[in-house]
Scaffold this active site. Sequence first.
Site, short mmCIF file in Angstrom:
data_model
loop_
_atom_site.label_atom_id
_atom_site.label_comp_id
_atom_site.label_asym_id
_atom_site.label_seq_id
_atom_site.Cartn_x
_atom_site.Cartn_y
_atom_site.Cartn_z
N THR A 37 16.74 -38.60 6.59
CA THR A 37 16.14 -39.74 5.88
C THR A 37 15.52 -39.23 4.58
O THR A 37 15.13 -38.07 4.49
CB THR A 37 15.01 -40.39 6.73
N THR A 41 8.28 -34.93 3.09
CA THR A 41 7.15 -34.75 4.01
C THR A 41 6.31 -36.01 4.03
O THR A 41 5.93 -36.51 5.10
CB THR A 41 6.27 -33.57 3.51
N ALA A 181 -10.86 -26.91 8.66
CA ALA A 181 -11.58 -28.17 8.35
C ALA A 181 -11.16 -28.68 6.98
O ALA A 181 -11.98 -28.98 6.12
CB ALA A 181 -13.09 -27.94 8.40
N ILE A 184 -5.93 -32.23 6.45
CA ILE A 184 -5.08 -32.56 7.61
C ILE A 184 -5.91 -32.50 8.89
O ILE A 184 -5.88 -33.41 9.73
CB ILE A 184 -3.89 -31.57 7.72
N VAL A 237 -10.18 -17.57 14.12
CA VAL A 237 -9.40 -17.50 15.36
C VAL A 237 -8.57 -16.23 15.29
O VAL A 237 -7.86 -15.99 14.32
CB VAL A 237 -8.48 -18.74 15.46
N HIS A 444 -19.36 -59.47 -7.32
CA HIS A 444 -20.38 -59.42 -6.27
C HIS A 444 -19.97 -60.34 -5.13
O HIS A 444 -19.53 -61.46 -5.38
CB HIS A 444 -21.72 -59.87 -6.85
P1 FAD Z 1 8.19 -32.91 0.08
O1 FAD Z 1 7.63 -34.26 0.34
O2 FAD Z 1 7.84 -31.82 1.03
O3 FAD Z 1 9.78 -33.08 -0.01
C1 FAD Z 1 10.61 -32.01 -0.13
C2 FAD Z 1 11.93 -32.39 0.49
O4 FAD Z 1 12.90 -31.39 0.14
C3 FAD Z 1 11.93 -32.42 2.02
O5 FAD Z 1 12.40 -33.66 2.47
C4 FAD Z 1 12.88 -31.29 2.43
O6 FAD Z 1 13.66 -31.61 3.58
C5 FAD Z 1 13.77 -31.19 1.23
N1 FAD Z 1 14.36 -29.87 1.04
C6 FAD Z 1 13.75 -28.67 1.04
N2 FAD Z 1 14.63 -27.68 0.77
C7 FAD Z 1 15.83 -28.30 0.61
C8 FAD Z 1 17.13 -27.83 0.31
N3 FAD Z 1 17.36 -26.54 0.09
N4 FAD Z 1 18.13 -28.72 0.24
C9 FAD Z 1 17.91 -30.05 0.44
N5 FAD Z 1 16.70 -30.55 0.71
C10 FAD Z 1 15.68 -29.69 0.79
N6 FAD Z 1 -0.44 -36.46 0.06
C11 FAD Z 1 -1.07 -37.52 -0.47
O7 FAD Z 1 -1.07 -37.67 -1.69
N7 FAD Z 1 -1.68 -38.46 0.31
C12 FAD Z 1 -1.73 -38.34 1.66
O8 FAD Z 1 -2.30 -39.20 2.34
C13 FAD Z 1 -1.09 -37.22 2.25
N8 FAD Z 1 -1.10 -37.08 3.59
C14 FAD Z 1 -0.45 -36.00 4.14
C15 FAD Z 1 -0.50 -35.86 5.52
C16 FAD Z 1 0.13 -34.79 6.12
C17 FAD Z 1 0.09 -34.66 7.61
C18 FAD Z 1 0.85 -33.86 5.32
C19 FAD Z 1 1.57 -32.71 5.97
C20 FAD Z 1 0.89 -33.99 3.95
C21 FAD Z 1 0.22 -35.06 3.34
N9 FAD Z 1 0.21 -35.23 1.96
C22 FAD Z 1 -0.44 -36.29 1.41
C23 FAD Z 1 0.88 -34.26 1.07
C24 FAD Z 1 2.24 -34.82 0.61
O9 FAD Z 1 3.03 -35.10 1.75
C25 FAD Z 1 2.94 -33.81 -0.28
O10 FAD Z 1 2.08 -33.42 -1.34
C26 FAD Z 1 4.20 -34.42 -0.88
O11 FAD Z 1 5.08 -34.81 0.15
C27 FAD Z 1 4.90 -33.40 -1.79
O12 FAD Z 1 6.06 -33.96 -2.30
P2 FAD Z 1 7.32 -33.05 -2.70
O13 FAD Z 1 8.35 -34.00 -3.15
O14 FAD Z 1 6.89 -31.97 -3.60
O15 FAD Z 1 7.78 -32.34 -1.36
P1 NAI Z 2 -6.41 -27.52 3.31
O1 NAI Z 2 -6.17 -26.49 2.30
O2 NAI Z 2 -6.87 -28.86 2.90
O3 NAI Z 2 -7.47 -26.98 4.37
C1 NAI Z 2 -7.26 -25.84 5.12
C2 NAI Z 2 -8.58 -25.39 5.72
O4 NAI Z 2 -8.31 -24.34 6.62
C3 NAI Z 2 -9.56 -24.87 4.68
O5 NAI Z 2 -10.82 -25.43 4.91
C4 NAI Z 2 -9.54 -23.37 4.91
O6 NAI Z 2 -10.75 -22.73 4.58
C5 NAI Z 2 -9.27 -23.31 6.40
N1 NAI Z 2 -8.68 -22.06 6.88
C6 NAI Z 2 -7.76 -21.28 6.27
N2 NAI Z 2 -7.46 -20.22 7.05
C7 NAI Z 2 -8.18 -20.37 8.18
C8 NAI Z 2 -8.28 -19.62 9.38
N3 NAI Z 2 -7.56 -18.53 9.56
N4 NAI Z 2 -9.11 -20.04 10.34
C9 NAI Z 2 -9.86 -21.19 10.17
N5 NAI Z 2 -9.80 -21.93 9.05
C10 NAI Z 2 -8.96 -21.54 8.09
O7 NAI Z 2 -5.06 -27.59 4.14
P2 NAI Z 2 -4.51 -28.65 5.18
O8 NAI Z 2 -5.60 -29.44 5.78
O9 NAI Z 2 -3.59 -27.89 6.06
O10 NAI Z 2 -3.66 -29.61 4.25
C11 NAI Z 2 -2.67 -29.09 3.38
C12 NAI Z 2 -2.53 -29.95 2.19
O11 NAI Z 2 -1.88 -31.16 2.51
C13 NAI Z 2 -3.87 -30.41 1.60
O12 NAI Z 2 -4.45 -29.42 0.78
C14 NAI Z 2 -3.46 -31.58 0.81
O13 NAI Z 2 -3.00 -31.15 -0.43
C15 NAI Z 2 -2.32 -32.17 1.63
N6 NAI Z 2 -2.80 -33.34 2.39
C16 NAI Z 2 -3.34 -34.39 1.71
C17 NAI Z 2 -3.82 -35.48 2.38
C18 NAI Z 2 -4.45 -36.57 1.60
O14 NAI Z 2 -4.26 -36.62 0.40
N7 NAI Z 2 -5.18 -37.49 2.24
C19 NAI Z 2 -3.77 -35.57 3.83
C20 NAI Z 2 -3.22 -34.39 4.45
C21 NAI Z 2 -2.74 -33.35 3.74
#
Ligand code: FAD
Ligand code: NAI
Length: 465
Positions: A37, A41, A181, A184, A237, A444
């Site tokens: 799809t 991500t 913390a 995610i 950890v 308001h």
């Molecule tokens: P991606 O979305 O990672 O897309 C890259 C794509 O490339 C993937 O589909 C992968 O399959 C494909 N790909 C990789 N290598 C190849 C290859 N060689 N050939 C073909 N296809 C390939 N950001 C926000 O702004 N708001 C949020 O609320 C938010 N929530 C998040 C929650 C979680 C749980 C996670 C993990 C991330 C969240 N993020 C959020 C972060 C956000 O998802 C990413 O910043 C964003 O998806 C990045 O976009 P991108 O296009 O760079 O990469």
């Molecule tokens: P993060 O970078 O936000 O947080 C990781 C945390 O793990 C930090 O507080 C760091 O100090 C801690 N850490 C690192 N190594 C550790 C260890 N060994 N033991 C314990 N703690 C440790 O990364 P996260 O939460 O994984 O998210 C990744 C990215 O995804 C974010 O930075 C953000 O860019 C994107 N994201 C955005 C969202 C949004 O916009 N609402 C939602 C979810 C993800």
Amino acid sequence: MAQYDVIIIGGGPGGYNAGIRAGQLGLKVAVVEKRTTLGGTCLNVGCMPSKALLHASELYEAAGGEFATLGIEVKPKLNLVQMMKQKADSVTALTKGIEFLFKKNKVEWIKGAGKIAGPGKVEVTAEDGSVTALEAKDIVIATGSEPTPLPGVTIDQERIVDSTGALSLPEVPKSLIVIGAGIIGLELGSVWRRLGSKVTVVEFLDRITPGMDAETAKTFQRSLTKQGVEFKLGAKVTGATASKKGVSLTVEPVAGGAAETLEAEYVLVAIGRRPYTEGLGLENVGITPDKRGFIETDHFKTSAPGVWAIGDAIHGPMLAHKAEEDSVACIEIIAGKYGHVDYNLVPSVVYTYPEVAWVGQTEEQLKDAGVAYKVGKFPFSANSRAKINHETDGFAKVLADAKTDEILGVHIVGPQAGEMIGEYCVAMAFKAASEDIARVCHPHPTRSEAGRQAAMGVEGWTMQA
Ligand code: FAD
Ligand code: NAI
């Protein structure tokens, strides 16, 4: 051999928006995506499914508690299968929506894994192993990121999960340990706590959410603690053993001292994400990622002529809207236009309760840079809409240049903070002063009035607190 103006590798927010913009500008464009799809991500296992669960779990918790305060007496019963199904249905609708937009904008989706075979050459390996060779004047890398692994803690997606596993747990864990913390950990930790888990967050640093304004992070942590999330800060950890029933974690204080063992039914590892460039053939065009795996760029240009990179694979906040900004600017530059992204104005939002949203500089960044600034702050406990809704946690804070009054940063912790921050993105893009916001009539009763009162506070004439 099929010829294109632009081939984009990766169909996430960076790649699909780049494809659509290229199509709009009349370029012959293909997006190579190996998932089944589109949407990357963000749509498949990130932003969207996490927000679906955050929304549903917030209502579930409110139905079991806050509703009674409002005079609505119900006894909610969790149907986790349905909660997961509505999440999956929404994700499918969104990913299909991108397919529709591709057709509308004449973007070709080439299914398979893309590899750069040389300058202007891309090879795509389909699921059945067949290889198609393509050529393009420009290649854009938009391959995104993947979870950073933690040595000694192996993800099995059964008991020890990453964000993808935590979005689809088959049951509500009695206990969940979140490692990290960050955004995610706190968003997905919130989901499972609301549904009934005992959640403990283990964080390496002595504070939560690094990068967030420190005062805001403290208020946010206090609010999460009040909701029942436990924090173990300054703890690392060092190992994990998973069994059929749960996980045993060894945790040590970072400052030194005795190790302890923590037990939980499930563990979520969320210690950050790293760029994903596996199998991409970067070596075929002489690109070497930096030590942390990021592709280095100058206005999206990599060191290889005709190869560009955007989104999570390059430096900057790993956010979907940042990837989208990159994509438009990069394609416009490729098309011979002007493209620019102001990374200072990329907002961040944590979609928990309360939400946290910010844009621009934190107080710590301003202090480090030696910038003289003034602070205006307004608590939601003094905002009429927040009071009426019984949602008074948090505040809005405006940081403005002490001399020019230009807004330098805005930090909001409170419900719907994410909806409020857009106003400040626009204001800051137009170089607004805090007085510009303070003198604009706001509706308001709304929470946005708290933002205005905070702006009034910069010059000390907050009227409602
Ligand atoms: P991606 O979305 O990672 O897309 C890259 C794509 O490339 C993937 O589909 C992968 O399959 C494909 N790909 C990789 N290598 C190849 C290859 N060689 N050939 C073909 N296809 C390939 N950001 C926000 O702004 N708001 C949020 O609320 C938010 N929530 C998040 C929650 C979680 C749980 C996670 C993990 C991330 C969240 N993020 C959020 C972060 C956000 O998802 C990413 O910043 C964003 O998806 C990045 O976009 P991108 O296009 O760079 O990469
Ligand atoms: P993060 O970078 O936000 O947080 C990781 C945390 O793990 C930090 O507080 C760091 O100090 C801690 N850490 C690192 N190594 C550790 C260890 N060994 N033991 C314990 N703690 C440790 O990364 P996260 O939460 O994984 O998210 C990744 C990215 O995804 C974010 O930075 C953000 O860019 C994107 N994201 C955005 C969202 C949004 O916009 N609402 C939602 C979810 C993800």
